[in-house]
Design a protein around this motif. Sequence first.
Motif, PDB file in Angstrom:
ATOM      1  N   TYR A  84       0.874  -1.174   0.000  1.00 17.97           N
ATOM      2  CA  TYR A  84       0.000   0.000   0.000  1.00 17.97           C
ATOM      3  C   TYR A  84       0.912   1.226   0.000  1.00 17.97           C
ATOM      4  CZ  TYR A  84      -3.531   3.302   1.767  1.00 17.97           C
ATOM      5  OH  TYR A  84      -4.379   4.371   1.934  1.00 17.97           O
ATOM      6  N   GLY A  85       1.251   1.703  -1.213  1.00 17.77           N
ATOM      7  CA  GLY A  85       2.259   2.738  -1.308  1.00 17.77           C
ATOM      8  C   GLY A  85       3.583   2.163  -0.840  1.00 17.77           C
ATOM      9  N   ASP A  86       4.142   2.756   0.207  1.00 15.53           N
ATOM     10  CA  ASP A  86       5.384   2.238   0.783  1.00 15.53           C
ATOM     11  C   ASP A  86       5.133   1.518   2.099  1.00 15.53           C
ATOM     12  OD1 ASP A  86       4.715   4.416   2.305  1.00 15.53           O
ATOM     13  OD2 ASP A  86       6.560   5.534   1.948  1.00 15.53           O
ATOM     14  N   MET A  96     -12.162  -5.798   2.357  1.00 17.42           N
ATOM     15  CA  MET A  96     -11.668  -4.691   3.174  1.00 17.42           C
ATOM     16  C   MET A  96     -10.465  -4.006   2.535  1.00 17.42           C
ATOM     17  SD  MET A  96     -12.547  -3.350   6.148  1.00 17.42           S
ATOM     18  CE  MET A  96     -12.389  -1.793   5.300  1.00 17.42           C
ATOM     19  N   LEU A  97      -9.634  -4.768   1.848  1.00 15.96           N
ATOM     20  CA  LEU A  97      -8.431  -4.203   1.239  1.00 15.96           C
ATOM     21  C   LEU A  97      -8.773  -3.088   0.246  1.00 15.96           C
ATOM     22  CD1 LEU A  97      -5.374  -4.200   0.682  1.00 15.96           C
ATOM     23  CD2 LEU A  97      -5.778  -6.005  -1.000  1.00 15.96           C
ATOM     24  N   THR A 103      -8.679   1.273  -4.732  1.00 14.16           N
ATOM     25  CA  THR A 103      -8.277   0.701  -6.004  1.00 14.16           C
ATOM     26  C   THR A 103      -7.658  -0.656  -5.715  1.00 14.16           C
ATOM     27  OG1 THR A 103      -7.039   1.089  -8.051  1.00 14.16           O
ATOM     28  CG2 THR A 103      -5.945   1.691  -5.990  1.00 14.16           C
ATOM     29  N   ARG A 104      -7.404  -1.420  -6.757  1.00 12.64           N
ATOM     30  CA  ARG A 104      -6.783  -2.723  -6.542  1.00 12.64           C
ATOM     31  C   ARG A 104      -5.268  -2.545  -6.522  1.00 12.64           C
ATOM     32  NH1 ARG A 104      -7.695  -8.395  -7.975  1.00 12.64           N
ATOM     33  NH2 ARG A 104      -5.662  -9.324  -8.347  1.00 12.64           N
ATOM     34  N   PRO A 105      -4.611  -2.802  -5.389  1.00 14.93           N
ATOM     35  CA  PRO A 105      -3.151  -2.684  -5.339  1.00 14.93           C
ATOM     36  C   PRO A 105      -2.483  -3.593  -6.370  1.00 14.93           C
ATOM     37  CG  PRO A 105      -4.062  -2.895  -3.129  1.00 14.93           C
ATOM     38  CD  PRO A 105      -5.172  -3.196  -4.084  1.00 14.93           C
ATOM     39  N   LYS A 151     -14.426  -4.772  -2.924  1.00 11.82           N
ATOM     40  CA  LYS A 151     -15.521  -3.879  -2.559  1.00 11.82           C
ATOM     41  C   LYS A 151     -14.970  -2.456  -2.562  1.00 11.82           C
ATOM     42  CE  LYS A 151     -18.092  -7.073   0.471  1.00 11.82           C
ATOM     43  NZ  LYS A 151     -17.237  -8.259   0.411  1.00 11.82           N
ATOM     44  N   TYR A 152     -15.837  -1.477  -2.854  1.00  9.73           N
ATOM     45  CA  TYR A 152     -15.373  -0.098  -2.945  1.00  9.73           C
ATOM     46  C   TYR A 152     -16.344   0.834  -2.215  1.00  9.73           C
ATOM     47  CZ  TYR A 152     -12.071  -1.852  -6.343  1.00  9.73           C
ATOM     48  OH  TYR A 152     -11.058  -2.542  -6.933  1.00  9.73           O
TER      49      TYR A 152
END
Length: 268
Positions: A84-86, A96-97, A103-105, A151-152
Motif C-alpha cells: 500500500y504505497g510504501d 476490506m483491502l 483501487t486494486r493494489p 468492494k469499494y
Amino acid sequence: MPVITFSSDIGLNDYLVGAIKGQLISAIPDCTIADISHQLSPYDYQQAAYVCGNAFKYFPADTFHLIMVNFFEKPLKYLLLAEYGDQYIICPDNGMLTMITRTRPENINAIDIGDAVSLLDCTKVIAACIHKMITGAKLTNVSSITEIDEKYPMRSAVGNDWIDSQIIYIDNFENVVLNLTKEEFEEIRRNRKFKIVLMRNSEFITKISDHYASVQPGENLAFFNAAGYLEIAINKGNVAGLFGLQKYANTSNMQNRLLYQTVRITFE
C-alpha cells in the motif's frame, strides 16, 4: 524499529487484543504496536475504511497494518498481504483491502495459514510472516494471488441541483461525517448557494465553517474535517441525537445489507 498498526472489531472487553499483541512482540521484540481502533463494526466496511485509511497515511514507510474486521466471514485458507504505497496491509480476503485503498493494489500476495483454525492460530502465522519480511528470511508460505474479493466505498448520489450523501461515521460527540470530500462538494456546487437539510423545511445549514468556534454554542455547523470529509455538528451539542441521524440499519432479513441514511444538500 518496525511499526505495526492493529485495527479490529474485537473490542477491549476480553484478552484477545492483549494476546495478539503478545504474539507480535514475542516474534518481533523491537516492534512498536499502534492501535487504530478495536471498536469497528464487523459489517460496516465503509466505517472501517474511513477510520483506517485516514490513519494509515500518517505512518512511516514500511509500516505493517494488521486489519481484523469480519475476520471469519468465510472459511479461511489464506490472508492477503498487499503493498500500500510504501507500506503493507494484512487482512482477510473479504473486500476490506480495496475499501481502504480505493483501487486494486498492484502487488497482492496470499499468506497460507496452513492448519490454523482459531484467531490466535492465524495471528501467530501473521507474526511469523512479518518477522521474516523484516529480517529478509525466505517467505515459504506466501505466493501471489490474482482473484480477490473487491468492494469499494459508496459515492454520493448526484443530480443537477442536489447531492444525497451517506452518513459513514458518527464520532463520540455524535458529530456526523458524510462520504463527501471538499473537492467533490466544490465540483458539484459550482459557486452556488446551498442548503444542508437537517430536518425537512425547518433546519438547514447554509455555510461552511472553519471550526467549532465559528458559531455560537448550540448552533449547527458544517465543516470539512482533517480527513477532508464534510462533517455536521452542533457546537457543544449532539447533532445525531437531536435530528435522529443514524449511520446505517443492519437489516437481518436482507442478508446483512447495510442501509445508510442520507443527508441531502440542495443548490440554487
